[in-house]
Design a protein around this motif. Structure first.
Motif, mmCIF file in Angstrom:
data_model
loop_
_atom_site.group_PDB
_atom_site.id
_atom_site.type_symbol
_atom_site.label_atom_id
_atom_site.label_comp_id
_atom_site.label_asym_id
_atom_site.label_seq_id
_atom_site.Cartn_x
_atom_site.Cartn_y
_atom_site.Cartn_z
ATOM 1 N N HIS A 138 0.701 16.695 56.724
ATOM 2 C CA HIS A 138 0.703 15.947 55.359
ATOM 3 C C HIS A 138 1.692 15.102 55.328
ATOM 4 C CE1 HIS A 138 -1.058 20.194 54.817
ATOM 5 N NE2 HIS A 138 -2.131 19.434 54.841
ATOM 6 N N PRO A 139 1.864 13.908 56.017
ATOM 7 C CA PRO A 139 2.970 13.098 56.102
ATOM 8 C C PRO A 139 3.443 12.511 54.764
ATOM 9 C CG PRO A 139 1.497 12.532 57.789
ATOM 10 C CD PRO A 139 0.712 13.333 56.798
ATOM 11 N N LYS A 140 4.745 12.803 54.547
ATOM 12 C CA LYS A 140 5.335 11.707 53.357
ATOM 13 C C LYS A 140 4.892 10.445 53.437
ATOM 14 C CE LYS A 140 9.811 10.453 51.499
ATOM 15 N NZ LYS A 140 11.143 10.347 51.730
ATOM 16 N N ARG A 141 4.967 9.848 54.471
ATOM 17 C CA ARG A 141 4.514 8.335 54.469
ATOM 18 C C ARG A 141 2.997 8.127 53.956
ATOM 19 N NH1 ARG A 141 3.826 4.939 60.318
ATOM 20 N NH2 ARG A 141 2.586 3.258 59.482
ATOM 21 N N THR A 142 2.117 8.904 54.431
ATOM 22 C CA THR A 142 0.758 8.942 53.835
ATOM 23 C C THR A 142 0.615 8.958 52.527
ATOM 24 O OG1 THR A 142 -0.177 9.673 56.056
ATOM 25 C CG2 THR A 142 -1.503 9.745 54.190
ATOM 26 N N SER A 143 1.445 9.864 51.751
ATOM 27 C CA SER A 143 1.338 10.005 50.337
ATOM 28 C C SER A 143 1.985 8.707 49.803
ATOM 29 C CB SER A 143 2.198 11.031 49.773
ATOM 30 O OG SER A 143 3.738 11.107 50.251
ATOM 31 N N LEU A 144 2.944 8.225 50.284
ATOM 32 C CA LEU A 144 3.425 6.992 49.793
ATOM 33 C C LEU A 144 2.521 5.590 50.084
ATOM 34 C CD1 LEU A 144 7.111 6.922 51.278
ATOM 35 C CD2 LEU A 144 6.416 7.940 48.944
ATOM 36 N N GLU A 145 1.810 5.656 51.064
ATOM 37 C CA GLU A 145 0.657 4.590 51.227
ATOM 38 C C GLU A 145 -0.606 4.631 50.283
ATOM 39 O OE1 GLU A 145 0.909 3.684 56.095
ATOM 40 O OE2 GLU A 145 -0.130 5.416 55.374
ATOM 41 N N VAL A 146 -0.914 5.951 50.181
ATOM 42 C CA VAL A 146 -1.835 6.233 49.052
ATOM 43 C C VAL A 146 -1.356 5.814 47.722
ATOM 44 C CG1 VAL A 146 -3.233 8.042 47.732
ATOM 45 C CG2 VAL A 146 -3.096 8.021 50.292
ATOM 46 N N HIS A 147 -0.165 6.206 47.133
ATOM 47 C CA HIS A 147 0.268 5.590 45.818
ATOM 48 C C HIS A 147 0.216 4.169 46.096
ATOM 49 C CE1 HIS A 147 3.151 4.782 42.798
ATOM 50 N NE2 HIS A 147 3.959 4.647 43.642
ATOM 51 N N ALA A 148 0.561 3.420 47.109
ATOM 52 C CA ALA A 148 0.635 1.890 46.982
ATOM 53 C C ALA A 148 -0.708 1.403 46.824
ATOM 54 C CB ALA A 148 1.382 1.526 48.139
ATOM 55 N N LEU A 149 -1.595 2.031 47.278
ATOM 56 C CA LEU A 149 -3.077 1.607 47.322
ATOM 57 C C LEU A 149 -3.744 1.651 46.305
ATOM 58 C CD1 LEU A 149 -3.967 2.426 51.041
ATOM 59 C CD2 LEU A 149 -3.949 0.303 50.430
ATOM 60 N N ILE A 150 -3.644 3.102 45.439
ATOM 61 C CA ILE A 150 -4.364 3.102 44.283
ATOM 62 C C ILE A 150 -3.640 2.460 43.246
ATOM 63 C CG2 ILE A 150 -5.126 4.848 42.737
ATOM 64 C CD1 ILE A 150 -5.394 6.862 45.042
#
Length: 307
Positions: free
Chosen positions: A232-244
Motif C-alpha cells: 500500500h505505497p505512500k506514493r499511491t496515497s499521495l496520488e489519490v489525495h491529489a486526484l480527489i
C-alpha cells in the motif's frame, strides 16, 4: 445476521449500533469476510460511538454467493454495496475502506455519488509492484488453474488471500454456481479482471481512471501509506489525495510500520493484519462528525492541502 439478494446472488450482512445512528459502511480487503480478525472489533467500536455500521460479506467472501461480472471485482462489489444501501434505505452513507476495500469504496463513490456523504480510505493499493502482486494473488493463479483443471480445479483451489474452496465449503450454493458458470466463462471474467490490475499511466489505482477519481465531490479523508509499505505505497496515497478534489491527507493513526508488524503477528498466530485499524477509531469519528459546512469553510474543498 441477515441476507439480501443483489444481482442474482445472496449477500450476508449485519447492521451494528443504534437504528437511528448515522450509517457507516466498512469494506475490508482481500477476499476476507466481515468476520475476519480485526473487522468486527473495529465496527463495534464505531457502533459504540452511536453509529449504525454495516459490515458485509462481499461477493466472493465469507458466506455470500460467488459472483463474477463487471469490469473488475471492485466494480462488482461497489454495485453490490449500492444495491444493499438502496434496498435497506441506508443512504447517503459514510463509506470506509482499507486495502482492497479502499478501492471498492472509491469505485462506490465514483459510480454512486447520490449514495455518498463522506469517504474514508487507507492502505490503498497502486503502482506496479502492488498492483501486479494483487493480480497474482487474485486472478493469475485462477487463470492457470482453470486452464489446467477446469472448473473442478477452481472448486478445490486455495489461494493466499481467501480461497474458492473455502467459499464452496462455507456456502453450499457456491458449488453449483461455479459449475453453472463453467470454465470458459470463469476464465473470461478472470482475464477481464486481470486487465484492471495491469499498471496504466492514467490510473493511480487498479481499474479506476484518474479522471473518474476527480469526479468525487464528497468530503474525503485519505490516510497516507506507510513509508516502507510495498503493498500500500505512500506514493499511491499521495496520488489519490491529489486526484480527489478537496480531500484531506493525514499521517497514519497507527505506527509507520503497522502493516509489516501486523503481518508478522498474523504469521506468528498473535493477531491479524487488520488489528491496527482500532487505533484509527477516534480520528475517523472526528472526521465523520465534522460538519460538512466546516470542511468547506476551512478551505478543504478548495485546496485539499490540510494534513
Amino acid at each position: 445476521m441477515a441476507t439480501i439478494e443483489v444481482n442474482g446472488g445472496f449477500v450476508e450482512y449485519e447492521l451494528l449500533g443504534p437504528t437511528d445512528g448515522e450509517v457507516l459502511t466498512i469494506t475490508p480487503g482481500g477476499r476476507f469476510s466481515k468476520d475476519y480478525p480485526g473487522v468486527r472489533p473495529f465496527a463495534e467500536a464505531l457502533a459504540a460511538a452511536g453509529k449504525r455500521v454495516l459490515i458485509w460479506d462481499r461477493p466472493n467472501t465469507g458466506r455470500s454467493d460467488i459472483q463474477l461480472y463487471g469490469p473488475s471485482e471492485s466494480h462488482m462489489r461497489a454495485e453490490t454495496l449500492a444495491g444493499i444501501v438502496r434496498a435497506l434505505d441506508l443512504g447517503p452513507v459514510v463509506a470506509l475502506g482499507g486495502s482492497g476495500g479502499a478501492r471498492d469504496s472509491i469505485v462506490f463513490a465514483v459510480e454512486y455519488p447520490e449514495l455518498m456523504r463522506k469517504l474514508i480510505v487507507w492502505s490503498i493499493v497502486g503502482g506496479a509492484y502492488s498492483s501486479m502482486s494483487l493480480a497474482n494473488v487474485y486472478v493469475m493463479n485462477e487463470i492457470r488453474t482453470v486452464r489446467r483443471s477446469g472448473i473442478d480445479g477452481i472448486l478445490s483451489h486455495r489461494g493466499p488471500a481467501g480461497s474458492w474452496a473455502d467459499l464452496v465449503e462455507g456456502n453450499p450454493r457456491n458449488r453449483q454456481r461455479l459449475i453453472d458458470l463453467g470454465a470458459d466463462e470463469f476464465e473470461k471474467v478472470m482475464w477481464r479482471w486481470f486487465e484492471a490490475y495491469v499498471p496504466k499511466a492514467t490510473e493511480a489505482i487498479p481499474g479506476v481512471p484518474d479522471h473518474k477519481m476527480r469526479s468525487i465531490s464528497v468530503p474525503t479523508l485519505v490516510v497516507r501509506g506507510g513509508e516502507a509499505d510495498l503493498d500500500h505505497p505512500k506514493r499511491t496515497s499521495l496520488e489519490v489525495h491529489a486526484l480527489i478534489p478537496g480531500s484531506r491527507l493525514i499521517d497514519p493513526p497507527w505506527p509507520e510500520d503497522a502493516w509489516e508488524r501486523a503481518q508478522e503477528a498474523r504469521d506468528a498466530g498473535r493477531g491479524g493484519i487488520f488489528d491496527p485499524w482500532m487505533l484509527a477509531v477516534p480520528t475517523f469519528l472526528d472526521f465523520v462528525d465534522e460538519p460538512t459546512g466546516e470542511l468547506v469553510s476551512s478551505g478543504l474543498a478548495k485546496s485539499g492541502t490540510e494534513q
